[in-house]
Scaffold this motif. Structure first.
Motif, PDB file in Angstrom:
ATOM      1  N   SER A 181       0.829  -1.209   0.000  1.00 46.28           N
ATOM      2  CA  SER A 181       0.000   0.000   0.000  1.00 46.28           C
ATOM      3  C   SER A 181       0.861   1.255   0.000  1.00 46.28           C
ATOM      4  CB  SER A 181      -0.927  -0.011   1.222  1.00 46.28           C
ATOM      5  OG  SER A 181      -0.185   0.100   2.429  1.00 46.28           O
ATOM      6  N   VAL A 182       1.994   1.241   0.714  1.00 43.59           N
ATOM      7  CA  VAL A 182       2.887   2.403   0.736  1.00 43.59           C
ATOM      8  C   VAL A 182       3.542   2.615  -0.627  1.00 43.59           C
ATOM      9  CG1 VAL A 182       5.045   3.298   1.714  1.00 43.59           C
ATOM     10  CG2 VAL A 182       3.325   2.292   3.216  1.00 43.59           C
ATOM     11  N   VAL A 183       4.036   1.538  -1.230  1.00 50.24           N
ATOM     12  CA  VAL A 183       4.714   1.654  -2.527  1.00 50.24           C
ATOM     13  C   VAL A 183       3.752   2.161  -3.603  1.00 50.24           C
ATOM     14  CG1 VAL A 183       5.830   0.351  -4.379  1.00 50.24           C
ATOM     15  CG2 VAL A 183       6.462  -0.074  -1.995  1.00 50.24           C
ATOM     16  N   LEU A 184       2.569   1.578  -3.679  1.00 49.61           N
ATOM     17  CA  LEU A 184       1.605   1.995  -4.695  1.00 49.61           C
ATOM     18  C   LEU A 184       1.108   3.419  -4.459  1.00 49.61           C
ATOM     19  CD1 LEU A 184      -0.527  -1.264  -5.166  1.00 49.61           C
ATOM     20  CD2 LEU A 184       1.309  -0.387  -6.623  1.00 49.61           C
ATOM     21  N   SER A 185       0.887   3.777  -3.196  1.00 59.37           N
ATOM     22  CA  SER A 185       0.370   5.117  -2.890  1.00 59.37           C
ATOM     23  C   SER A 185       1.404   6.199  -3.173  1.00 59.37           C
ATOM     24  CB  SER A 185      -0.069   5.195  -1.431  1.00 59.37           C
ATOM     25  OG  SER A 185      -1.094   4.277  -1.148  1.00 59.37           O
ATOM     26  N   LEU A 186       2.674   5.902  -2.908  1.00 59.71           N
ATOM     27  CA  LEU A 186       3.719   6.919  -3.052  1.00 59.71           C
ATOM     28  C   LEU A 186       4.411   6.881  -4.401  1.00 59.71           C
ATOM     29  CD1 LEU A 186       5.381   6.732   0.493  1.00 59.71           C
ATOM     30  CD2 LEU A 186       3.546   8.222  -0.301  1.00 59.71           C
ATOM     31  N   LEU A 187       3.927   6.026  -5.299  1.00 60.50           N
ATOM     32  CA  LEU A 187       4.552   5.906  -6.617  1.00 60.50           C
ATOM     33  C   LEU A 187       4.620   7.246  -7.359  1.00 60.50           C
ATOM     34  CD1 LEU A 187       5.820   3.615  -8.212  1.00 60.50           C
ATOM     35  CD2 LEU A 187       3.618   3.257  -9.358  1.00 60.50           C
ATOM     36  N   PRO A 188       3.552   8.063  -7.344  1.00 62.06           N
ATOM     37  CA  PRO A 188       3.630   9.333  -8.092  1.00 62.06           C
ATOM     38  C   PRO A 188       4.488  10.406  -7.420  1.00 62.06           C
ATOM     39  CG  PRO A 188       1.332   8.648  -7.687  1.00 62.06           C
ATOM     40  CD  PRO A 188       2.208   7.856  -6.781  1.00 62.06           C
ATOM     41  N   PHE A 189       4.943  10.175  -6.183  1.00 65.40           N
ATOM     42  CA  PHE A 189       5.597  11.248  -5.426  1.00 65.40           C
ATOM     43  C   PHE A 189       7.116  11.089  -5.326  1.00 65.40           C
ATOM     44  CE2 PHE A 189       1.262  10.680  -3.794  1.00 65.40           C
ATOM     45  CZ  PHE A 189       0.749  11.954  -4.030  1.00 65.40           C
ATOM     46  N   ARG A 190       7.664  10.040  -5.893  1.00 68.99           N
ATOM     47  CA  ARG A 190       9.118   9.837  -5.934  1.00 68.99           C
ATOM     48  C   ARG A 190       9.762   9.946  -4.551  1.00 68.99           C
ATOM     49  NH1 ARG A 190      10.917  13.263 -11.380  1.00 68.99           N
ATOM     50  NH2 ARG A 190       9.558  12.155 -12.857  1.00 68.99           N
ATOM     51  N   VAL A 191       9.202   9.205  -3.620  1.00 70.80           N
ATOM     52  CA  VAL A 191       9.749   9.172  -2.264  1.00 70.80           C
ATOM     53  C   VAL A 191      10.910   8.184  -2.219  1.00 70.80           C
ATOM     54  CG1 VAL A 191       9.228   8.681   0.166  1.00 70.80           C
ATOM     55  CG2 VAL A 191       7.496   9.753  -1.298  1.00 70.80           C
ATOM     56  N   PRO A 192      12.051   8.530  -1.621  1.00 69.33           N
ATOM     57  CA  PRO A 192      13.196   7.610  -1.547  1.00 69.33           C
ATOM     58  C   PRO A 192      12.816   6.285  -0.894  1.00 69.33           C
ATOM     59  CG  PRO A 192      13.855   9.813  -0.864  1.00 69.33           C
ATOM     60  CD  PRO A 192      12.364   9.844  -1.019  1.00 69.33           C
ATOM     61  N   TRP A 193      13.468   5.214  -1.317  1.00 64.86           N
ATOM     62  CA  TRP A 193      13.109   3.883  -0.827  1.00 64.86           C
ATOM     63  C   TRP A 193      13.353   3.757   0.676  1.00 64.86           C
ATOM     64  CZ3 TRP A 193      16.484   0.686   1.685  1.00 64.86           C
ATOM     65  CH2 TRP A 193      17.854   0.952   1.536  1.00 64.86           C
ATOM     66  N   GLN A 194      14.342   4.490   1.196  1.00 65.47           N
ATOM     67  CA  GLN A 194      14.586   4.419   2.642  1.00 65.47           C
ATOM     68  C   GLN A 194      13.364   4.929   3.426  1.00 65.47           C
ATOM     69  OE1 GLN A 194      16.572   5.851   0.422  1.00 65.47           O
ATOM     70  NE2 GLN A 194      18.739   5.401   0.782  1.00 65.47           N
ATOM     71  N   GLU A 195      12.789   6.036   2.959  1.00 64.69           N
ATOM     72  CA  GLU A 195      11.627   6.584   3.648  1.00 64.69           C
ATOM     73  C   GLU A 195      10.410   5.681   3.459  1.00 64.69           C
ATOM     74  OE1 GLU A 195      10.966  10.616   2.546  1.00 64.69           O
ATOM     75  OE2 GLU A 195      13.017  11.254   3.017  1.00 64.69           O
ATOM     76  N   GLN A 196      10.264   5.080   2.279  1.00 63.70           N
ATOM     77  CA  GLN A 196       9.155   4.143   2.058  1.00 63.70           C
ATOM     78  C   GLN A 196       9.282   2.933   2.983  1.00 63.70           C
ATOM     79  OE1 GLN A 196       7.957   3.143  -1.928  1.00 63.70           O
ATOM     80  NE2 GLN A 196       8.887   4.990  -2.785  1.00 63.70           N
ATOM     81  N   THR A 197      10.509   2.464   3.169  1.00 67.65           N
ATOM     82  CA  THR A 197      10.726   1.316   4.061  1.00 67.65           C
ATOM     83  C   THR A 197      10.332   1.649   5.491  1.00 67.65           C
ATOM     84  OG1 THR A 197      12.572   0.554   2.668  1.00 67.65           O
ATOM     85  CG2 THR A 197      12.447  -0.313   4.917  1.00 67.65           C
ATOM     86  N   LEU A 198      10.768   2.830   5.949  1.00 68.76           N
ATOM     87  CA  LEU A 198      10.433   3.219   7.319  1.00 68.76           C
ATOM     88  C   LEU A 198       8.932   3.432   7.477  1.00 68.76           C
ATOM     89  CD1 LEU A 198      11.639   3.914  10.088  1.00 68.76           C
ATOM     90  CD2 LEU A 198      11.631   6.314   9.383  1.00 68.76           C
ATOM     91  N   MET A 199       8.292   4.051   6.492  1.00 69.42           N
ATOM     92  CA  MET A 199       6.848   4.289   6.565  1.00 69.42           C
ATOM     93  C   MET A 199       6.068   2.976   6.521  1.00 69.42           C
ATOM     94  SD  MET A 199       6.706   7.680   4.139  1.00 69.42           S
ATOM     95  CE  MET A 199       4.964   8.006   4.311  1.00 69.42           C
ATOM     96  N   SER A 200       6.605   1.992   5.830  1.00 70.34           N
ATOM     97  CA  SER A 200       5.959   0.675   5.811  1.00 70.34           C
ATOM     98  C   SER A 200       6.016   0.019   7.182  1.00 70.34           C
ATOM     99  CB  SER A 200       6.637  -0.231   4.782  1.00 70.34           C
ATOM    100  OG  SER A 200       6.544   0.309   3.484  1.00 70.34           O
TER     101      SER A 200
END
Length: 526
Positions: free
Chosen positions: A341-360
């Protein structure tokens, strides 16, 4: 009769009276004395437990749940409590206070840049999480689709209390903290609508109708929340109340009114109270530190009461058969549904993978899923006790895993936030003099240390009139050097009040050269 059984009998009778009016023992002064004693002891134990949890890294919500379980039918208290409807009502009320406290502490400067991503997380992310988690509950555990969808909806909401209490102790980048706090404040609204829909009629045949209802309720709640918050802030800034202690009461009353008006108007009351509180929290209201402390105290009381009550409701001896299903569903939620859900939701916003990992990993669950799990119990859904037990075990186990490991993961991902100290500025209006008194505290780490009064370069119409240092007050000269721990009294006329506060915050973050070297600090603040 032993004291333990006597108290348990009284609590059982009073609970029965709340559930079936006229059939329980009426509340008397004798019962009130016992109730006040029990509540005060629980609060003191809970307050002491906060220190233990902060040192051990154990989330405090688990400590409060443990207190409730210890007081329950399987614990030393022996109190039998099974009123799911009363728990739901009190839980809703506590959640309103928690969302209000969270909104008051949310900085608009942090939320504004990540508002689109937080909104997508709260809507698209919830939908993805519900679908994946419900599929895992159906195919891996063997639950019926109705039960699976209810569990998927219940556990897909990140808990505001858990997120606010854990994230504000960890120095993370403001965009990560802002996105997670805004998501936790926003996603309760659609999740509540989904749980109610699934609990009343099972799987929904006309999904477009449900999506339209969710959109309408969110729009109504957002409009009411913003309107009530703006009107409340305008009123509090233009009306000088006779006592400073009235401002915190007025702020909380406005926030709760936003929830009530939003719910009565068939909108999302939870979204309304969060947005109204966010507007109030960023409006630079008079006596703000006192208001913030009052709201924080109410938030702690709401958390303690809610978690203890939920601990009372659960029966540990009935959890055995639901432990494995809870672990399987929780594993699917934590390792698959939330990251997807985090990866798909943030796909248009180019969030760094480190931040996506922490948010997950930071998709914390707490009391909100457990409270929502009482909805199918109240509605009489088949297997609702199993749903509640699965959700309870899932929340306890995975909060115990995720909460303490968040700082470690943030360190491994090299995500650190700005730990610069901010000034504590309290404003008191001088209505008849058309001016303001700003009380400014210089904390440790502030770059105002070592700055002369003249170097503050306050706008015309503002001046430092008094300095309190080591318990002694004196009128400063332009050459007086400010130090950490000083308390300043700044007088500002109405037109330059905001400019004076912005300048003080800029010097606090950037020192005497603030404004020359791009070191203004936050553009807005409280």
């Amino acid at each position: 009769m032993p004291r333990k059984r006597w108290l348990a009998r009284d609590v059982r009778e009073l609970t029965r009276g709340a559930q079936e009016p006229g059939k329980g023992t009426p509340l008397t002064v004798h019962h009130l004395n016992q109730l006040l004693l029990v509540c005060s002891v629980v609060l003191l134990v809970a307050v002491a437990a906060v220190r233990i949890s902060s040192r051990s890294g154990l989330p405090s919500l688990l400590v409060y749940l443990g207190i409730g379980i210890a007081m329950g039918q399987d614990g030393i208290g022996g109190i039998h409590f099974d009123n799911a409807e009363l728990t739901q009502v009190i839980g809703y009320a506590a959640l309103v206070v928690i969302l209000a406290e969270g909104g008051l502490g949310t900085k608009w400067s942090e939320v504004r840049p990540v508002l689109p991503s937080a909104a997508v997380l709260a809507l698209v992310g919830v939908a993805v999480s519900v679908g994946v988690t419900a599929s895992a509950a159906h195919f891996l555990v063997g639950l019926e689709w109705r039960q699976a969808l209810i569990i998927g909806a219940v556990v897909s909401s990140t808990d505001a209390a858990a997120v606010f209490s854990v994230l504000r102790k960890i120095p993370l980048p403001s965009r990560v903290t802002g996105a997670l706090e805004a998501e936790s404040g926003f996603n309760d609204a659609p999740v509540v609508i989904l749980v109610v829909a699934f609990s009343s009629a099972g799987p929904v045949e006309h999904w477009q109708v449900l999506v339209g209802e969710i959109a309408l309720e969110l729009a109504i709640g957002a409009a009411i929340g913003l309107a009530v918050g703006w009107l409340g802030a305008w009123g509090l800034r233009h009306v000088a109340l006779p006592a400073s202690g009235l401002y915190p009461i007025a702020v909380m009353a406005i926030a709760v009114a936003a929830y009530a008006v939003g719910a009565i108007a068939h909108g999302s009351g939870f979204l309304a109270v969060y947005l109204a509180s966010m507007v109030l929290g960023n409006a630079k209201l008079p006596h703000w530190p006192a208001t913030r402390g009052f709201a924080e105290g109410l938030g702690w009381i709401a958390q303690i009461g809610m978690f203890v009550l939920l601990g009372l409701l659960v029966a540990p001896h009935e959890l055995g058969d639901d432990i494995v299903p809870a672990l399987v569903i929780g594993l699917a939620l934590t390792m698959l549904a939330r990251p997807l859900s985090v990866v798909l939701s943030l796909l248009p916003f180019r969030v760094p993978w480190q931040e996506q990992t922490l948010m997950s990993w930071a998709g914390l669950r707490g009391a909100v899923p457990i409270i929502l799990a009482t909805i199918p119990m109240v509605q009489g859904v088949d297997g609702s006790e199993e749903i509640f037990n699965i959700v309870f075990v899932l929340v306890v186990v995975y909060t115990l895993i995720q909460g303490p490991t968040l700082p470690w993961l943030a360190g491994k991902l090299r995500l650190g936030g700005d730990t610069a100290a901010d000034l504590g500025i309290e404003s008191a209006p001088l209505e008849r003099l058309r001016g303001h008194l700003l009380s400014v505290g210089i904390p440790e780490g502030s770059r105002m240390h070592g700055v002369e009064v003249a170097e503050l370069r306050l706008p015309a119409g503002a001046a430092v009139t008094l300095v309190v240092r080591d318990g002694t007050s004196f009128v400063p000269s332009p050459a007086t050097v400010l130090r950490r721990g000083d308390e300043l009294l700044v007088v500002a006329t109405d037109p330059v009040r905001d400019a004076a506060e912005r300048r003080l915050r800029a010097v606090g973050h950037g020192g005497k050269l603030a404004g020359w070297l791009g070191t203004d600090g936050p553009a807005t603040g409280r």
